[in-house]
Design an enzyme around this catalytic site. Structure first.
Site, PDB file in Angstrom:
ATOM      1  N   LYS A  19       0.846  -1.194   0.000  1.00 23.55           N
ATOM      2  CA  LYS A  19       0.000   0.000   0.000  1.00 23.55           C
ATOM      3  C   LYS A  19       0.880   1.243   0.000  1.00 23.55           C
ATOM      4  O   LYS A  19       1.749   1.404   0.868  1.00 23.55           O
ATOM      5  CB  LYS A  19      -0.917  -0.024   1.226  1.00 23.55           C
ATOM      6  CG  LYS A  19      -1.978   1.065   1.210  1.00 23.55           C
ATOM      7  CD  LYS A  19      -1.568   2.267   2.017  1.00 23.55           C
ATOM      8  CE  LYS A  19      -2.527   3.426   1.898  1.00 23.55           C
ATOM      9  NZ  LYS A  19      -2.232   4.489   2.878  1.00 23.55           N
ATOM     10  N   GLY A  22      -0.860   8.085   0.470  1.00 21.76           N
ATOM     11  CA  GLY A  22      -0.999   9.371  -0.226  1.00 21.76           C
ATOM     12  C   GLY A  22      -0.027  10.412   0.296  1.00 21.76           C
ATOM     13  O   GLY A  22       0.465  11.263  -0.449  1.00 21.76           O
ATOM     14  N   GLY A  52      -4.978  11.118  -0.253  1.00 17.97           N
ATOM     15  CA  GLY A  52      -5.652  12.173   0.514  1.00 17.97           C
ATOM     16  C   GLY A  52      -5.166  13.583   0.221  1.00 17.97           C
ATOM     17  O   GLY A  52      -5.976  14.461  -0.121  1.00 17.97           O
ATOM     18  N   ASP A 170      -5.964   1.959   3.348  1.00 18.04           N
ATOM     19  CA  ASP A 170      -5.351   0.975   4.260  1.00 18.04           C
ATOM     20  C   ASP A 170      -6.266  -0.243   4.402  1.00 18.04           C
ATOM     21  O   ASP A 170      -5.818  -1.391   4.387  1.00 18.04           O
ATOM     22  CB  ASP A 170      -5.128   1.587   5.654  1.00 18.04           C
ATOM     23  CG  ASP A 170      -4.121   2.719   5.639  1.00 18.04           C
ATOM     24  OD1 ASP A 170      -3.245   2.726   4.749  1.00 18.04           O
ATOM     25  OD2 ASP A 170      -4.215   3.605   6.510  1.00 18.04           O
ATOM     26  N   LYS A 225      -4.157   1.715   9.603  1.00 16.43           N
ATOM     27  CA  LYS A 225      -3.079   0.794   9.197  1.00 16.43           C
ATOM     28  C   LYS A 225      -2.965  -0.370  10.181  1.00 16.43           C
ATOM     29  O   LYS A 225      -2.964  -1.527   9.781  1.00 16.43           O
ATOM     30  CB  LYS A 225      -1.729   1.529   9.148  1.00 16.43           C
ATOM     31  CG  LYS A 225      -1.536   2.355   7.906  1.00 16.43           C
ATOM     32  CD  LYS A 225      -0.162   2.997   7.889  1.00 16.43           C
ATOM     33  CE  LYS A 225      -0.278   4.439   7.487  1.00 16.43           C
ATOM     34  NZ  LYS A 225      -1.071   4.678   6.287  1.00 16.43           N
TER      35      LYS A 225
HETATM   36  N1  LIG Z   1       2.936   5.951  16.766  1.00 18.16           N
HETATM   37  C1  LIG Z   1       3.007   6.505  15.553  1.00 18.16           C
HETATM   38  N2  LIG Z   1       4.125   6.346  14.810  1.00 18.16           N
HETATM   39  C2  LIG Z   1       4.241   6.912  13.601  1.00 18.16           C
HETATM   40  N3  LIG Z   1       3.270   7.665  13.020  1.00 18.16           N
HETATM   41  C3  LIG Z   1       2.111   7.840  13.697  1.00 18.16           C
HETATM   42  C4  LIG Z   1       1.924   7.264  14.986  1.00 18.16           C
HETATM   43  N4  LIG Z   1       0.695   7.612  15.421  1.00 18.16           N
HETATM   44  C5  LIG Z   1       0.162   8.357  14.466  1.00 18.16           C
HETATM   45  N5  LIG Z   1       0.971   8.526  13.422  1.00 18.16           N
HETATM   46  C6  LIG Z   1       0.680   9.329  12.238  1.00 18.16           C
HETATM   47  O1  LIG Z   1       0.332   8.501  11.156  1.00 18.16           O
HETATM   48  C7  LIG Z   1       0.783   9.142   9.981  1.00 18.16           C
HETATM   49  C8  LIG Z   1       0.746   8.165   8.809  1.00 18.16           C
HETATM   50  O2  LIG Z   1      -0.579   8.002   8.386  1.00 18.16           O
HETATM   51  P1  LIG Z   1      -1.164   8.863   7.168  1.00 18.16           P
HETATM   52  O3  LIG Z   1      -0.839  10.292   7.354  1.00 18.16           O
HETATM   53  O4  LIG Z   1      -2.596   8.494   7.011  1.00 18.16           O
HETATM   54  O5  LIG Z   1      -0.255   8.350   5.959  1.00 18.16           O
HETATM   55  P2  LIG Z   1      -0.614   7.485   4.677  1.00 18.16           P
HETATM   56  O6  LIG Z   1      -0.808   8.471   3.578  1.00 18.16           O
HETATM   57  O7  LIG Z   1       0.611   6.650   4.480  1.00 18.16           O
HETATM   58  O8  LIG Z   1      -1.841   6.680   4.962  1.00 18.16           O
HETATM   59  C9  LIG Z   1       2.120   9.676  10.351  1.00 18.16           C
HETATM   60  O9  LIG Z   1       2.575  10.694   9.502  1.00 18.16           O
HETATM   61  C10 LIG Z   1       1.856  10.174  11.775  1.00 18.16           C
HETATM   62  O10 LIG Z   1       1.420  11.506  11.753  1.00 18.16           O
HETATM   63 MG   LIG Z   2      -3.748   7.388   5.645  1.00 23.64          MG
END
Ligand SMILES: Nc1ncnc2c1ncn2[C@@H]1O[C@H](COP(=O)(O)OP(=O)(O)O)[C@@H](O)[C@H]1O
Ligand SMILES: [Mg+2]
Length: 268
Positions: A19, A22, A52, A170, A225
């Site tokens: 995966k 975004g 996103g 996810d 995730k």
């Molecule tokens: N314990 C954690 N460790 C790392 N990242 C975390 C944690 N808890 C929350 N996050 C957040 O999750 C984000 C990743 O998810 P997201 O922004 O939705 O990315 P993606 O586009 O890969 O789905 C990280 O940038 C961080 O802000």
């Molecule tokens: Mg995300």
């Protein structure tokens, strides 16, 4: 069993679902896309992607304000049109194009097509055209893989009343990994793994994850995730890995990121 050369059957390669977040798409490098050709020597690969930030950007440019519920954007018919343009159009095309440049036969697929992701509304009243996966029909993916294509799936589903719905990427990746019988599921994101007090956790388990969510160590975009990871783990799919997209993907992706397994195991 005969061992005549003409009857040799090559073992199918193990399947891996990757995966692409975004949050990371704009930063993925030539090296990153280049690693898929090597990975394909060992695995059959399916990509599922998010998008996103690109959606938010275009909604802004189009001055579509949108409604929010509990911090989540409601997907109105107008919003869905933009989501389809971006996720199913430009973002999907960009990933597919980068892979093709590296000699990988990538093909864009919408989860709403060929009954791939059959969906129910998650919360129609408050969230609008957002789906949750009810069932997956992986036939199209298997056919593409058999022919040597790398499917790049945009996370849409289709409801029984023939409405296209947006599905969290996810969640879509986890459901697809289970349905195709993948051996590994990899979440490529903008952080180097699950961080605890600034340090990457090398290994963790569903039990520990529940605790980290309760304590607020895991929040926001990391929650879908780890939830999807926990659901996807099985005797067949023994490991889910959360890795950064800042580096090329290695075979097995040993040593980097966070490994989530049902039971703690210190060696990979
Ligand atoms: N314990 C954690 N460790 C790392 N990242 C975390 C944690 N808890 C929350 N996050 C957040 O999750 C984000 C990743 O998810 P997201 O922004 O939705 O990315 P993606 O586009 O890969 O789905 C990280 O940038 C961080 O802000
Ligand atoms: Mg995300």
């Amino acid at each position: 069993m005969t061992t005549s050369k003409s009857m040799q059957v090559t073992e199918p390669k193990p399947l891996i679902v990757i995966k692409l977040g975004g949050s990371m798409l704009d930063r993925l490098t030539e090296d990153f896309y280049g690693s898929f050709q090597k990975l394909q020597e060992h695995y059959q690969i399916i990509i599922v992607h998010g998008g996103g930030p690109a959606i938010t950007k275009l909604l802004g440019q189009l001055n579509i304000e949108g409604e929010f519920y509990d911090g989540l954007r409601k997907t109105t018919p107008e919003t869905l049109e933009v989501v389809e343009m971006v996720l199913g159009g430009s973002v999907n095309g960009r990933i597919t194009g980068h892979l093709m440049e590296k000699g990988v036969s990538a093909v864009g697929v919408k989860g709403s097509e060929a009954a791939l992701l059959q969906a129910d509304y998650l919360d129609k009243e408050n969230l609008g055209l957002v789906g949750e996966v009810r069932d997956v029909n992986p036939l199209l993916l298997h056919k593409l893989l058999e022919e040597g294509y790398l499917p790049v799936v945009a996370p849409f589903g289709r409801t029984d009343d023939h409405q296209t719905v947006n599905i969290n990427a996810d969640v879509a990746a986890g459901a697809i990994a289970t349905a195709v019988g993948a051996e590994k599921l990899l979440y490529v994101t903008d952080v180097p793994g699950i961080l605890v007090e600034g340090k990457v956790l090398a290994y963790t388990t569903p039990e520990e994850i529940d605790g980290m969510i309760d304590q607020g160590i895991i929040y926001g975009g990391m929650i879908p995730k780890v939830h999807s990871a926990t659901e996807a783990l099985s005797d067949h799919l023994e490991e889910v890995r959360i890795v950064s997209g800042d580096q090329a993907l290695m075979e097995g992706d040993a040593l980097s990121g966070t490994s989530i397994r049902a039971k703690r195991k210190e060696t990979v």
